[in-house]
Design a protein around this motif. Structure first.
Motif, PDB file in Angstrom:
ATOM      1  N   LEU A 101      49.489  38.577  45.877  1.00 43.74           N
ATOM      2  CA  LEU A 101      50.097  38.010  44.681  1.00 43.74           C
ATOM      3  C   LEU A 101      49.424  36.699  44.289  1.00 43.74           C
ATOM      4  O   LEU A 101      49.286  36.384  43.102  1.00 43.74           O
ATOM      5  CB  LEU A 101      51.594  37.784  44.917  1.00 43.74           C
ATOM      6  N   ILE A 102      48.981  35.937  45.296  1.00 45.81           N
ATOM      7  CA  ILE A 102      48.284  34.676  45.018  1.00 45.81           C
ATOM      8  C   ILE A 102      46.943  34.936  44.344  1.00 45.81           C
ATOM      9  O   ILE A 102      46.619  34.329  43.315  1.00 45.81           O
ATOM     10  CB  ILE A 102      48.084  33.873  46.316  1.00 45.81           C
ATOM     11  N   VAL A 103      46.142  35.835  44.904  1.00 42.71           N
ATOM     12  CA  VAL A 103      44.801  36.059  44.353  1.00 42.71           C
ATOM     13  C   VAL A 103      44.876  36.719  42.978  1.00 42.71           C
ATOM     14  O   VAL A 103      43.969  36.553  42.159  1.00 42.71           O
ATOM     15  CB  VAL A 103      43.935  36.899  45.317  1.00 42.71           C
ATOM     16  N   GLU A 104      45.962  37.440  42.718  1.00 41.49           N
ATOM     17  CA  GLU A 104      46.145  38.070  41.408  1.00 41.49           C
ATOM     18  C   GLU A 104      46.774  37.102  40.398  1.00 41.49           C
ATOM     19  O   GLU A 104      46.887  37.443  39.222  1.00 41.49           O
ATOM     20  CB  GLU A 104      47.048  39.300  41.531  1.00 41.49           C
ATOM     21  N   ASN A 105      47.190  35.924  40.868  1.00 37.46           N
ATOM     22  CA  ASN A 105      47.940  34.991  40.027  1.00 37.46           C
ATOM     23  C   ASN A 105      49.090  35.723  39.340  1.00 37.46           C
ATOM     24  O   ASN A 105      49.294  35.634  38.123  1.00 37.46           O
ATOM     25  CB  ASN A 105      47.042  34.322  38.990  1.00 37.46           C
ATOM     26  N   ALA A 106      49.857  36.444  40.155  1.00 33.65           N
ATOM     27  CA  ALA A 106      50.938  37.297  39.655  1.00 33.65           C
ATOM     28  C   ALA A 106      52.071  36.459  39.081  1.00 33.65           C
ATOM     29  O   ALA A 106      52.229  35.284  39.421  1.00 33.65           O
ATOM     30  CB  ALA A 106      51.465  38.168  40.792  1.00 33.65           C
ATOM     31  N   PRO A 107      52.865  37.045  38.202  1.00 29.20           N
ATOM     32  CA  PRO A 107      54.013  36.309  37.658  1.00 29.20           C
ATOM     33  C   PRO A 107      55.053  36.022  38.745  1.00 29.20           C
ATOM     34  O   PRO A 107      55.057  36.668  39.793  1.00 29.20           O
ATOM     35  CB  PRO A 107      54.567  37.262  36.598  1.00 29.20           C
ATOM     36  N   SER A 108      55.923  35.061  38.476  1.00 27.18           N
ATOM     37  CA  SER A 108      56.997  34.744  39.411  1.00 27.18           C
ATOM     38  C   SER A 108      57.835  35.991  39.684  1.00 27.18           C
ATOM     39  O   SER A 108      58.182  36.725  38.758  1.00 27.18           O
ATOM     40  CB  SER A 108      57.888  33.639  38.840  1.00 27.18           C
ATOM     41  N   GLN A 109      58.166  36.209  40.935  1.00 25.80           N
ATOM     42  CA  GLN A 109      58.907  37.412  41.303  1.00 25.80           C
ATOM     43  C   GLN A 109      59.451  37.310  42.715  1.00 25.80           C
ATOM     44  O   GLN A 109      59.054  36.440  43.492  1.00 25.80           O
ATOM     45  CB  GLN A 109      58.013  38.647  41.196  1.00 25.80           C
TER      46      GLN A 109
END
Length: 332
Positions: free
Chosen positions: A310-318
């Motif tokens: 999730l960090i490397v993808e800069n994923a949305p808050s979840q």
């Protein structure tokens, strides 16, 4: 619950809040050059109010391209956290991110100081255990502009991204399992429940579940210091010396439960016909003891891996619930 990713507080915002120029703020923060005590007080008040963290590397990492990921974890002696790091490091290395870590020893004030130190290097993300932090830590994290990932606990308010499972649900499932097996004189052996908030949540939920079935916890032994095999052994010995008629003991984790297991072997206490033992974490060693440990297995490596992705993808808050698995084993 709406989760928001905030931008970093800038030097200019601090200067505006303090009513001085940016160069004055810079001098105060570096304790270099001339400024009055009154000016320093105004600047530091603005820094504290806004949660500003100085950038020690003058922008070399202060961008969306930062590849530094800071882990602020409670312990390295507890296998849980090395497992999390192992899961995360593989993903981070594949994506050319650099992991650094610091250890808090379950001390929230030390966590606050370490978070401040890590944020000064403008990481892409800060990864922490649990969702309980000091007000100062939470303020700095919200103002940092980096991604915040909280691991191993979903029973609270997430700052940005949370990955793990419910400790309250694990405590409830553990109590239901022992009750279903017919145990009624149940005790507890654990470590510091104030610092280790996740263990505290499991214990509270465990006791509440027993109470719902009109089976109150008979006795408890809280051993000073961190969890360990030795403390589990000592804790069970002290508990049984005081309350010998127990038929089951719930431990704060597998380290403690294994200590209890070794105590029973040494004293000829038959497991589980005389005394049932139940742990938490699902450590590998618990599966290869002569009687595999009854416990809850947590997805520690997967937690680290998912968080890193999730960090490397800069994923949305979840919030990502990976659940847990109850292992019947042979000790309960």
């Amino acid at each position: 619950m709406e989760l928001r990713h905030q931008v970093a507080v800038t030097l200019a915002e601090v200067a505006e809040a303090a009513g001085v120029g940016e160069s004055t703020v810079s001098r105060v923060l570096r304790s270099h050059g001339s400024f009055s005590d009154k000016t320093r007080e105004r600047v530091m008040a603005a820094v504290e109010r806004l949660g500003y963290v100085p950038n020690r590397i003058a922008g070399t990492l202060a961008s969306a391209g930062s590849r530094l990921v800071a882990f602020v974890i409670p312990s390295l002696s507890n296998i849980v956290f090395p497992d999390v790091l192992r899961g995360a490091s593989a993903v981070l290395e594949e994506n050319r991110h650099q992991a650094v870590f610091a250890v808090t020893d379950y001390d929230p004030q030390k966590e606050e100081a370490l978070v401040a130190s890590m944020l000064a290097w403008r990481p892409a993300a800060v990864v922490l255990a649990g969702c309980e932090h000091t007000e100062g830590t939470a303020k700095m994290l919200r103002a940092s502009g980096c991604r915040i990932v909280e691991l191993l606990d979903l029973d609270g308010e997430a700052l940005d991204i949370a990955v793990g499972f419910s400790n309250r649900a694990a405590g409830h499932a553990s109590a239901e399992f022992l009750l279903t097996r017919g145990y009624r004189r149940i005790g507890y052996v654990g470590h510091d429940l104030i610092r280790d908030t996740r263990a505290g949540k499991r214990f509270k939920s465990f006791c509440e579940t027993l109470g719902m079935h009109d089976v109150p916890l008979v006795d408890r032994e809280i051993v000073a210091g961190a969890s360990s095999v030795e403390n589990g052994q000592v804790g069970l010995e002290q508990l049984l010396a005081r309350t010998p008629a127990l038929d089951a003991v719930y431990f704060s984790n597998d380290d403690m439960a294994l200590g209890g297991y070794f105590h029973c072997l040494a004293r000829g206490i038959h497991i589980p016909s005389r005394l049932a033992l139940f742990g938490y974490n699902g450590l590998d060693i618990g599966r290869v003891t002569p009687q595999p440990l009854s416990t809850v297995r947590t997805p520690r490596v997967a937690t680290g891996r998912v968080a890193a992705q999730l960090i490397v993808e800069n994923a949305p808050s979840q919030i990502v619930d990976l659940g847990f698995e109850l292992i019947e084993g042979a000790t309960a």
